[in-house]
Each structure stands twice: as C-alpha cells, then as structure tokens.
Design a protein around this motif. Structure first.
Motif, short mmCIF file in Angstrom:
data_model
loop_
_atom_site.label_atom_id
_atom_site.label_comp_id
_atom_site.label_asym_id
_atom_site.label_seq_id
_atom_site.Cartn_x
_atom_site.Cartn_y
_atom_site.Cartn_z
N ASN A 81 0.83 -1.20 0.00
CA ASN A 81 0.00 0.00 0.00
C ASN A 81 0.87 1.26 0.00
OD1 ASN A 81 -2.45 1.31 -0.02
ND2 ASN A 81 -2.54 1.43 2.23
N ALA A 82 1.98 1.21 0.75
CA ALA A 82 2.91 2.36 0.79
C ALA A 82 3.46 2.62 -0.61
CB ALA A 82 4.05 2.08 1.77
N GLN A 83 3.81 1.56 -1.31
CA GLN A 83 4.33 1.70 -2.68
C GLN A 83 3.26 2.32 -3.59
OE1 GLN A 83 7.21 1.39 -4.11
NE2 GLN A 83 7.21 0.13 -5.95
N SER A 94 10.21 4.58 -6.56
CA SER A 94 9.88 3.28 -5.96
C SER A 94 10.51 3.17 -4.58
CB SER A 94 10.42 2.15 -6.84
OG SER A 94 10.32 0.92 -6.16
N LEU A 95 9.93 2.36 -3.73
CA LEU A 95 10.56 2.05 -2.46
C LEU A 95 11.70 1.07 -2.73
CD1 LEU A 95 7.36 1.48 -0.29
CD2 LEU A 95 8.86 3.49 -0.24
N ASP A 185 12.88 17.33 2.76
CA ASP A 185 11.65 17.04 2.00
C ASP A 185 11.63 15.58 1.55
OD1 ASP A 185 10.84 19.59 2.33
OD2 ASP A 185 11.37 20.28 0.32
N ASN A 186 12.78 15.07 1.12
CA ASN A 186 12.84 13.66 0.71
C ASN A 186 12.54 12.73 1.88
OD1 ASN A 186 13.50 14.36 -1.89
ND2 ASN A 186 15.71 14.08 -1.62
N ARG A 187 13.10 13.05 3.04
CA ARG A 187 12.81 12.24 4.23
C ARG A 187 11.32 12.31 4.59
NH1 ARG A 187 17.46 13.05 8.81
NH2 ARG A 187 19.29 12.59 7.53
N LEU A 188 10.76 13.53 4.46
CA LEU A 188 9.34 13.71 4.79
C LEU A 188 8.46 12.89 3.85
CD1 LEU A 188 8.99 17.49 5.67
CD2 LEU A 188 8.59 15.53 7.17
N LEU A 189 8.85 12.85 2.58
CA LEU A 189 8.08 12.08 1.60
C LEU A 189 8.07 10.60 2.02
CD1 LEU A 189 6.59 11.74 -1.12
CD2 LEU A 189 8.84 11.45 -2.20
N LEU A 190 9.23 10.09 2.41
CA LEU A 190 9.32 8.70 2.86
C LEU A 190 8.47 8.49 4.12
CD1 LEU A 190 10.64 5.86 2.60
CD2 LEU A 190 12.53 6.71 3.99
N MET A 194 5.02 6.23 4.43
CA MET A 194 4.99 5.06 5.30
C MET A 194 3.92 5.22 6.39
SD MET A 194 7.07 2.83 4.15
CE MET A 194 7.55 1.68 5.42
N GLN A 195 3.81 6.44 6.93
CA GLN A 195 2.81 6.67 7.99
C GLN A 195 1.39 6.50 7.44
OE1 GLN A 195 4.20 10.48 9.34
NE2 GLN A 195 5.67 9.58 10.78
N LYS A 196 1.15 6.99 6.23
CA LYS A 196 -0.17 6.83 5.62
C LYS A 196 -0.52 5.36 5.47
CE LYS A 196 -0.84 10.90 2.82
NZ LYS A 196 -0.55 11.44 1.51
#
Ligand code: ZN
Length: 320
Positions: A81-83, A94-95, A185-190, A194-196
């Motif tokens: 789902n995260a992907q 991609s993850l 920002d890149n870390r926040l995107l990850l 993942m949190q979602k």
C-alpha cells in the motif's frame, strides 16, 4: 559507486529470480512463522538487502545466500500500500528495501562485531537481549529510488551512525546548514508515505519503520532466532552450530578485479590468503578461531597500513 550500486541491484534481482521455486530451510521457517516473500506480494518494490553484501557498516556479508525480503503477511500488505501511495504521487519513484526480517543471531553478531563504545552502540543497535521489531519480521529499513536505481538524497547513507541520521534533530541541522531543505523534504516524503500506510517512524533513524511496537509484535508474531539453518527445519542454536562447524576468522585487507600475486610488494611482509568471492579476488591476513583475538588483530591492522581492514568469517573452509 552509483554504477556499482545499480549493478548490485540487478544482480540481486537476478539472484532472487534464480532462487525462485527452491525454498531453503531458513525460508521454510519464515513461512511457518506467517511470513511471505515480498516479491510475491508486490514485485514492483525494489529489494537490495545490504547485510547480504559487504556494503554495510561492518563491511561483512552477514546473510550469505539469503537475498529475499520476508515480512509478516499483514506487514507486506501495508508495504504494498505504501508503494501504491508513493507511485500515485510520483510514478517514477519506488521504495527500495534494505532490510526486513533480521534473526536475533545476526543482531547478536552485529552487536559483538561493532567497534563503537557500548553507550554509542545503544543509540544505533538494539542489544540482542532486548529484541528488535526486525526479529519478528514487522519492521523494515528502506529508502526511495528513481526509476534508474538512483537513490533520493536523504542527507546520510543508510546505517550512518551519527546524529545526522536522526529525524528528531532535523530542524536543528537545517538551521545549521548541515541538512538541506531538499534532503528533509525527501525524508518527509518517505515518512508521510509510510505513515499513511500504517507504519511508525522512529526518532533515531530516517530509514527504519515499525509496523507495530515491540510489545504488540511479541504478542502477535513469532521471533526468528537463528539464521544458520540451511536445509533442516530443526531448531538449531547458534552455539550448537558453531560447535559443529569449523569457524575461522580472517582479516580482509583488499579486494581486486585482477588477480594479484600473494607475494606482491603491495602486501609487505604479510602472509596473504587469497580467495575468490562475488566476482572479486579478496586478500586476507591472519587466521583465528577466537573472535576476540581476531578483533584485536584487526584493530592493529587498521592502525597500520590497512585502515579499512575488517573481519570475514569462514565456515568449514567456505566464506560465510
Ligand atoms: Zn531497522
């Protein structure tokens, strides 16, 4: 380095494919514990198990032939789902998974081999007696990559042992100019992706995500104790394994694509043991059955000509 990484990525994907159909004893244990091969759940997620290469903080391949990503079934579904969430926003991303289930035996090996003082070690490694969510196949280490395999800039490498890896200190490092807005920002995107999908981030490592906390993992899942189970479903403790096998520690000082003679001036007066492994010639000195003595010798070598010397383990004459 970039090309080497992309090569490794394809090599691992190839290895995973070629291993399909044949389940090792270790995989059978993982499946029995409720885990699934992530490849079968979502084959678009990239996998590059760093502990199955020399490219990690110990410079040692700890997983050997094991290159698949196993996670508890519900955790693998969450990751799928995260992907999906990531790809909806950025189809070209991609993850990329660095580590998933990690047996306690490997965690113990990491703890013993890591050269940091105990207090420093505690910041980045879980003491083997405390257990990690990785031991239950319910945590994952990962980053984001572009289509061509290039990693997004997260400000540090995976497993960087320093404060710069810690999400809880990002604001300060941004102010001090040690991390850029883009890196954050890149870390926040990850993190948001993942949190979602239902994962929890932690304060100390930007790459680590738990599907649940340790107390819940203990109740819900089976802990994986040993890695060294080859073709048997029998539970074998690491101690028993070491008793039965002949373990030799050598100190690796160099690797090369071209074969170098053991008597080459490059090696000075050291008596060299050469072996071929993963398409490279590798050169070691010393031979120990006692890990402490091997570590002492490695430290001596690091202080002299070989700053990057590290320990490699041979089991019954074969590089593990
Ligand atoms: Zn982790």
């Amino acid at each position: 380095m970039k090309f080497f990484f992309i090569f490794c990525l394809f090599f691992q994907v190839f290895k995973i494919h070629s291993q399909n159909g044949k389940l090792s004893g270790f995989e059978k244990i993982l499946i029995k514990s409720g885990m699934v091969d992530l490849w079968n759940v979502d084959s678009t997620i990239k996998i590059f198990l760093r502990y199955s290469t020399d490219d990690n903080f110990l410079g040692t391949d700890m997983y050997g032939d094991f290159r698949k990503c196993y996670l508890q079934k519900d955790v693998a579904e969450k990751l799928k789902n995260a992907q999906k969430i990531l790809k909806k926003k950025f189809p070209e991303y991609s993850l990329l998974v660095y580590d998933a289930v990690r047996p306690v035996s490997i965690q113990r090996f990491m703890w013993e081999m890591c050269e940091l003082p105990t207090e420093e070690k505690r910041k980045y490694l879980v003491h083997p007696n405390s257990f990690s969510v990785h031991n239950y196949g319910a945590a994952v280490d990962l980053t984001i990559v572009y289509k061509n395999g290039k990693k997004l800039d997260m400000g540090t490498e995976f497993d960087f042992f320093g404060e710069l890896s810690q999400p809880c200190k990002e604001k300060r490092f941004l102010k001090e100019g040690k991390l850029s807005q883009k890196q954050i920002d890149n870390r926040l995107l990850l993190r948001r992706t993942m949190q979602k999908a239902g994962f929890y981030s932690i304060r100390k490592e930007w790459w680590h995500f738990n599907s649940c906390w340790i107390d819940e993992a203990k109740k819900k899942y089976t802990r994986i104790e040993n890695h060294f189970i080859k073709d048997s479903l029998e539970k074998e403790s690491l101690e028993e394994f070491f008793r039965k096998k002949k373990i030799v520690y050598r100190i690796q000082i160099l690797s090369s694509k071209k074969k170098i003679n053991e008597n080459d001036n490059l090696f000075g007066y050291w008596k060299i043991f050469r072996y071929f492994h993963k398409n490279l010639y590798k050169y070691t000195v010393g031979e120990f059955t006692n890990l402490e003595k091997a570590k002492k010798f490695m430290r001596k070598l690091r202080k002299s000509d070989f700053k990057n010397a590290f320990i490699v383990v041979f089991v019954d004459g074969k590089r593990n």
